[in-house]
Write a protein that holds these residues in place. Structure first.
Motif, PDB file in Angstrom:
ATOM      1  N   ASP A  11      24.412 -35.587   8.292  1.00 40.17           N
ATOM      2  CA  ASP A  11      25.768 -35.257   8.751  1.00 40.17           C
ATOM      3  C   ASP A  11      26.801 -35.418   7.640  1.00 40.17           C
ATOM      4  N   ASN A  12      26.527 -36.316   6.697  1.00 32.03           N
ATOM      5  CA  ASN A  12      27.475 -36.575   5.612  1.00 32.03           C
ATOM      6  C   ASN A  12      26.947 -36.110   4.254  1.00 32.03           C
ATOM      7  N   MET A  13      25.937 -35.235   4.275  1.00 36.39           N
ATOM      8  CA  MET A  13      25.283 -34.823   3.046  1.00 36.39           C
ATOM      9  C   MET A  13      25.971 -33.607   2.441  1.00 36.39           C
ATOM     10  N   SER A  14      26.392 -33.728   1.197  1.00 36.24           N
ATOM     11  CA  SER A  14      26.979 -32.592   0.485  1.00 36.24           C
ATOM     12  C   SER A  14      26.275 -32.362  -0.850  1.00 36.24           C
ATOM     13  N   GLU A  15      25.253 -33.164  -1.141  1.00 42.08           N
ATOM     14  CA  GLU A  15      24.563 -33.081  -2.425  1.00 42.08           C
ATOM     15  C   GLU A  15      23.119 -32.612  -2.215  1.00 42.08           C
ATOM     16  N   PRO A  16      22.450 -32.199  -3.279  1.00 39.83           N
ATOM     17  CA  PRO A  16      21.025 -31.908  -3.169  1.00 39.83           C
ATOM     18  C   PRO A  16      20.290 -33.143  -2.647  1.00 39.83           C
ATOM     19  N   TRP A  17      19.328 -32.900  -1.743  1.00 38.35           N
ATOM     20  CA  TRP A  17      18.655 -34.002  -1.046  1.00 38.35           C
ATOM     21  C   TRP A  17      17.156 -33.745  -1.031  1.00 38.35           C
ATOM     22  N   LEU A  18      16.398 -34.725  -1.496  1.00 43.27           N
ATOM     23  CA  LEU A  18      14.940 -34.657  -1.492  1.00 43.27           C
ATOM     24  C   LEU A  18      14.415 -35.806  -0.648  1.00 43.27           C
ATOM     25  N   ALA A  19      13.553 -35.502   0.309  1.00 51.33           N
ATOM     26  CA  ALA A  19      12.932 -36.521   1.157  1.00 51.33           C
ATOM     27  C   ALA A  19      11.428 -36.477   0.932  1.00 51.33           C
ATOM     28  N   VAL A  20      10.843 -37.600   0.554  1.00 50.18           N
ATOM     29  CA  VAL A  20       9.420 -37.646   0.216  1.00 50.18           C
ATOM     30  C   VAL A  20       8.769 -38.830   0.921  1.00 50.18           C
ATOM     31  N   GLY A  21       7.465 -38.708   1.175  1.00 46.24           N
ATOM     32  CA  GLY A  21       6.733 -39.864   1.669  1.00 46.24           C
ATOM     33  C   GLY A  21       5.824 -39.558   2.828  1.00 46.24           C
ATOM     34  N   ASP A  22       5.506 -40.608   3.570  1.00 51.56           N
ATOM     35  CA  ASP A  22       4.597 -40.549   4.708  1.00 51.56           C
ATOM     36  C   ASP A  22       5.440 -40.442   5.975  1.00 51.56           C
ATOM     37  N   PHE A  23       5.483 -39.240   6.561  1.00 46.10           N
ATOM     38  CA  PHE A  23       6.282 -39.009   7.759  1.00 46.10           C
ATOM     39  C   PHE A  23       5.501 -39.313   9.040  1.00 46.10           C
ATOM     40  N   ASN A  24       4.214 -39.599   8.898  1.00 46.85           N
ATOM     41  CA  ASN A  24       3.360 -39.962  10.031  1.00 46.85           C
ATOM     42  C   ASN A  24       3.444 -38.937  11.160  1.00 46.85           C
ATOM     43  N   ASP A  25       3.576 -37.680  10.787  1.00 49.77           N
ATOM     44  CA  ASP A  25       3.648 -36.576  11.742  1.00 49.77           C
ATOM     45  C   ASP A  25       3.194 -35.316  11.047  1.00 49.77           C
ATOM     46  N   PHE A  26       2.810 -34.311  11.827  1.00 52.62           N
ATOM     47  CA  PHE A  26       2.419 -33.030  11.256  1.00 52.62           C
ATOM     48  C   PHE A  26       3.130 -31.920  11.999  1.00 52.62           C
ATOM     49  N   ALA A  27       3.389 -30.808  11.290  1.00 53.01           N
ATOM     50  CA  ALA A  27       4.302 -29.784  11.791  1.00 53.01           C
ATOM     51  C   ALA A  27       3.613 -28.631  12.507  1.00 53.01           C
ATOM     52  N   SER A  28       2.286 -28.536  12.417  1.00 52.12           N
ATOM     53  CA  SER A  28       1.563 -27.465  13.096  1.00 52.12           C
ATOM     54  C   SER A  28       0.111 -27.879  13.260  1.00 52.12           C
ATOM     55  N   GLN A  29      -0.618 -27.154  14.092  1.00 48.19           N
ATOM     56  CA  GLN A  29      -2.035 -27.463  14.291  1.00 48.19           C
ATOM     57  C   GLN A  29      -2.847 -27.183  13.031  1.00 48.19           C
ATOM     58  N   ASN A  30      -2.309 -26.363  12.121  1.00 41.19           N
ATOM     59  CA  ASN A  30      -2.995 -26.122  10.845  1.00 41.19           C
ATOM     60  C   ASN A  30      -2.995 -27.358   9.952  1.00 41.19           C
ATOM     61  N   GLU A  31      -2.155 -28.331  10.286  1.00 39.86           N
ATOM     62  CA  GLU A  31      -2.078 -29.549   9.495  1.00 39.86           C
ATOM     63  C   GLU A  31      -2.923 -30.678  10.090  1.00 39.86           C
ATOM     64  N   LYS A  32      -3.845 -30.309  10.965  1.00 40.82           N
ATOM     65  CA  LYS A  32      -4.758 -31.288  11.540  1.00 40.82           C
ATOM     66  C   LYS A  32      -6.131 -30.652  11.700  1.00 40.82           C
ATOM     67  N   ARG A  33      -7.171 -31.390  11.298  1.00 39.97           N
ATOM     68  CA  ARG A  33      -8.544 -30.926  11.501  1.00 39.97           C
ATOM     69  C   ARG A  33      -9.322 -32.019  12.208  1.00 39.97           C
ATOM     70  N   SER A  34      -9.765 -31.686  13.424  1.00 39.09           N
ATOM     71  CA  SER A  34     -10.476 -32.664  14.230  1.00 39.09           C
ATOM     72  C   SER A  34     -11.432 -31.939  15.161  1.00 39.09           C
ATOM     73  N   PHE A  35     -12.549 -32.570  15.458  1.00 38.56           N
ATOM     74  CA  PHE A  35     -13.504 -32.014  16.407  1.00 38.56           C
ATOM     75  C   PHE A  35     -13.173 -32.412  17.835  1.00 38.56           C
ATOM     76  N   VAL A  36     -12.167 -33.286  17.982  1.00 37.56           N
ATOM     77  CA  VAL A  36     -11.713 -33.696  19.300  1.00 37.56           C
ATOM     78  C   VAL A  36     -10.586 -32.762  19.733  1.00 37.56           C
ATOM     79  N   PRO A  37     -10.628 -32.219  20.962  1.00 42.26           N
ATOM     80  CA  PRO A  37      -9.553 -31.321  21.411  1.00 42.26           C
ATOM     81  C   PRO A  37      -8.188 -31.972  21.260  1.00 42.26           C
ATOM     82  N   SER A  38      -7.231 -31.207  20.712  1.00 41.86           N
ATOM     83  CA  SER A  38      -5.905 -31.748  20.440  1.00 41.86           C
ATOM     84  C   SER A  38      -4.919 -31.339  21.524  1.00 41.86           C
ATOM     85  N   HIS A  39      -4.102 -32.294  21.934  1.00 38.67           N
ATOM     86  CA  HIS A  39      -3.028 -32.018  22.901  1.00 38.67           C
ATOM     87  C   HIS A  39      -1.690 -32.412  22.288  1.00 38.67           C
ATOM     88  N   SER A  40      -1.538 -32.107  20.987  1.00 33.77           N
ATOM     89  CA  SER A  40      -0.370 -32.598  20.250  1.00 33.77           C
ATOM     90  C   SER A  40       0.659 -31.497  19.981  1.00 33.77           C
TER      91      SER A  40
END
Length: 223
Positions: free
Chosen positions: A144-173
């Motif tokens: 909300d108060n950002m007016s400069e270039p901003w880089l966010a890096v690290g472990d977000f502990n989340d994924f943005a699509s099913q392509n970002e997860k590989r599992s043999f267990v059915p996913s409901h995420s």
């Protein structure tokens, strides 16, 4: 003379480039870590080091990093042996001003002579969804108060699509992925992508029980 069909762009040295090493190291208090970080620094020569999930206090490693030339730091130590974010830099190459810090994110301003300032956020999102909600409220408030270039890096502990997860267990995420993508949009952050293996986390199990996810990423605003 006619105009050539193809006119290559001139190649200029990008004088504003700066290397930053970000490593989700899962523990920094052992000899393997020390050997590996020395090799990484020798190979990449970064100005800034970011270490996530250190699981030990920085005070136990201060002399080690001083000897490597990274004498300045801002950090959040782990709670017990859980978490920990360290941001270290070479004070002869870059100026880093700490803005705010909590167990899930560190905010700093990066300054160098003759170049625009920019904001760096180092993220270690907690596995607990309620605590992650607190992180995103913090990031949205920052935006909300950002007016400069901003880089966010690290472990977000989340994924943005099913392509970002590989599992043999059915996913409901699906709801989880939509929520994470919406949060990135709310902060006006766009994923910068990656090269090499893009699934950054494994549950460590073998065969059909194995799950891989992309939990680590780099995102930035349009500036």
């Amino acid at each position: 003379m006619g105009t050539p069909d193809f006119c290559p762009l001139p190649l200029y040295l990008n004088l504003s480039s700066m290397k930053m090493l970000v490593w989700n190291c899962h523990g920094a208090g052992n000899s393997v870590f020390k050997r590996t970080i020395r090799d990484l620094l020798k190979s990449h020569n970064p100005s800034i080091i970011v270490l996530i999930e250190t699981k030990v206090q920085l005070s136990s490693m201060g002399l080690f990093f001083n000897n490597l030339g990274f004498a300045a730091s801002t950090f959040v130590d782990p709670v017990g042996k859980c978490g920990g974010i360290w941001l270290l830099w070479d004070p002869f190459k870059v100026i880093v001003l700490a803005l705010d810090a909590n167990p899930q994110v560190i905010y700093v301003k990066i300054k160098r002579d003759h170049f625009p300032n920019w904001i760096l956020s180092v993220v270690y999102a907690r596995p607990n969804p309620t605590k992650r909600d607190t992180l995103w409220e913090n990031l949205e408030s920052m935006e909300d108060n950002m007016s400069e270039p901003w880089l966010a890096v690290g472990d977000f502990n989340d994924f943005a699509s099913q392509n970002e997860k590989r599992s043999f267990v059915p996913s409901h995420s699906h709801a989880r992925t939509r929520k994470f993508a919406a949060r990135l949009n709310m902060c006006n952050l766009m994923d910068l992508g990656c090269s090499g293996p893009h699934l950054t986390w494994s549950n460590g199990r073998q065969g059909m029980a194995n799950t891989l996810e992309r939990l680590d990423r780099v995102a930035c605003n349009t500036e």
